[in-house]
Enzyme design. Structure first.
Site, PDB file in Angstrom:
ATOM      1  CG  HIS A   1      -2.021  -1.060   1.076  1.00  0.00           C
ATOM      2  ND1 HIS A   1      -3.089  -1.137   1.935  1.00  0.00           N
ATOM      3  CD2 HIS A   1      -2.195  -2.078   0.187  1.00  0.00           C
ATOM      4  CE1 HIS A   1      -3.872  -2.161   1.579  1.00  0.00           C
ATOM      5  NE2 HIS A   1      -3.338  -2.750   0.525  1.00  0.00           N
TER       6      HIS A   1
ATOM      7  CB  THR B   1      -0.065 -17.849  -1.694  1.00  0.00           C
ATOM      8  OG1 THR B   1      -0.062 -19.202  -1.248  1.00  0.00           O
ATOM      9  CG2 THR B   1       1.276 -17.240  -1.405  1.00  0.00           C
TER      10      THR B   1
ATOM     11  CB  SER C   1       4.533   8.558   2.422  1.00  0.00           C
ATOM     12  OG  SER C   1       3.754   7.669   1.656  1.00  0.00           O
TER      13      SER C   1
ATOM     14  CG  ASP D   1       7.528   7.859   0.057  1.00  0.00           C
ATOM     15  OD1 ASP D   1       6.699   7.111   0.603  1.00  0.00           O
ATOM     16  OD2 ASP D   1       7.213   8.935  -0.499  1.00  0.00           O
TER      17      ASP D   1
END
Ligand code: HEM
Length: 397
Positions: free
Chosen positions: A88, A215, A109, A107
């Protein structure tokens, strides 16, 4: 320290013994700080020899991650959440938006700007993982981007069958908040997902390869019925194998308890959760052949394996899935960065556990329950597990 002294020290302490033990060794060689560079090799204070002394500090991070995030080296919820957080954070990258002045990449964030990014719906459950990683990063003086990347390599290695991931260190700790709406969702069509992944630089093949992550995955947010908590996406969520590619192609017959959940479609096994997006990508003409090749089997000539002449041996394809996943994750981990500016610290990454299971059709089902969508390529056959249809157990908490 002279080279001869260092070799003698290594022999006495037996520090070459087991790469699996990387980072858990308690041997300390006084006076060399985080490590010393000896030409093309470096000696770390735990006695390990690697290529770059600046990578030595990561050895001391391994036991902290294993204890504080991975419940003493398990392939469990902490492992899954770190992998999800890693994805994400990284996928919040869009050249199209960058050109418009909005930024993202792996990065860190999601840690630096957690106050904003955990309000994004797909990130809402990631707070505890983010806080655990923040604490370890600050304690060890490493950047949020690096800790996410490194934690993912260590965590995944706890799942038998996982690849040993690349680890490039040295990202700065400056990051910009990700624009919202960049994380693919379970209700997205194949086209929406492929467009989003394409914008971030991934082909449809690489997108399918990345989905090997499922998986070891489970759901907690799509069906809130307690009996379906951590309902996994395949029957072996503590093993990194190719089962998810097989099981998403089995005919669906049942929802999870209390289902259908959000964007849930019928799965082949009680207790197993199938997301609409995985279902769609397994059947879409742009991705179905790659999907099938990931669940499929290899047919090696005996010559490759030194077996009896003129025989073919069929084996499971999990190693192929693992190596494709490794390549796609390597790309994901440097999105938005020039990899040549980073230090290759991959030799600090512990060796993953070996896989003991083979691709199979779960008990109670047969090869006849598989549905193929790759035109012109027949489905392979797999060993059918004995026994009745069993309820898949929840993934480890
Ligand atoms: C591209 C399309 C993808 C979609 C639509 C998608 C969506 C989702 C959703 C909705 C969940 C369930 C979350 C919950 O209920 O808590 C999930 C779980 C998960 N996803 Fe994905 N995902 C995608 C790709 C990926 C990729 C590329 C990775 C990693 C490289 C990944 C890693 C995971 C993991 C590890 C979990 C399990 C979390 C847990 O068990 O707690 N996903 N995914």
């Amino acid at each position: 320290m002279k080279f001869a002294t260092f070799v003698a020290l290594s022999v006495v302490t037996g520090v070459f013994a087991s790469p699996q033990d990387a980072g858990t060794s308690t041997i300390t060689i006084p006076g060399i700080g985080d490590g010393i560079q000896l030409g093309p090799i470096a000696l770390c204070s735990n006695g390990r020899i690697i290529r770059r002394s600046q990578c030595c500090k990561w050895f001391r991070v391994i036991p902290q991650l294993q204890t504080e995030v991975f419940n003493n080296g398990q392939c469990h919820k902490g492992t899954r959440r770190v992998l999800q957080t890693f994805f994400h954070d990284a996928i919040g990258f869009s050249p199209a938006l960058t050109n418009a002045g909005q930024f993202g990449s792996l990065d860190g964030s999601i840690i630096a700007h957690s106050g904003i990014e955990t309000t994004f719906i797909p990130n809402r459950a990631l707070g505890p993982t983010i806080e655990a990683l923040r604490s370890i990063a600050i304690r060890n003086g490493v950047s949020f981007g690096d800790i996410l990347n490194f934690a993912n390599t260590v965590g995944l290695g706890n799942c038998p069958g996982a690849p040993k991931l690349e680890f490039l260190a040295g990202k700065s700790n400056s990051s910009q908040v990700s624009p919202p709406g960049l994380i693919p969702g379970p209700g997205n069509s194949a086209t929406t997902i492929l467009n989003r992944m394409g914008d971030a630089g991934f082909t449809s093949d690489e997108t399918v390869d990345l989905l090997a992550a499922h998986t070891i995955a489970s759901q907690e947010a799509l069906n809130l019925n307690p009996a379906s908590a951590r309902a996994p996406f395949d029957s072996t969520p503590a093993v990194f194998d190719s089962q998810v590619f097989i099981e998403v192609l089995l005919k669906g017959t049942v929802f999870t308890t209390g289902g259908p959940g959000i964007q849930e479609v019928l799965s082949p096994l009680p207790g197993e959760f199938r997301m609409q997006s995985d279902f769609a990508l397994a059947r879409d003409p742009r991705t179905s052949c790659r999907w099938q090749s990931n669940m499929s089997k290899f047919d090696f000539l005996d010559a490759d394996l030194n077996l009896i002449a003129n025989t073919h041996i069929i084996i499971g394809n999990s190693a192929l899935v693992a190596s494709r996943f490794r390549a796609a994750v390597a790309k994901l981990s440097v999105l938005g960065f020039d990899r040549n500016t980073l230090d290759d610290c991959s030799d600090v990454v512990p060796n993953p556990r070996p896989q003991a299971t083979n691709p199979h059709i779960p008990g109670g089902l047969t090869n006849g329950d598989l549905e193929g969508f790759c035109a012109g390529t027949p489905l392979p056959t797999f060993p059918e597990s004995p026994g009745p249809l069993a309820t898949v157990a929840a993934a480890l908490p």
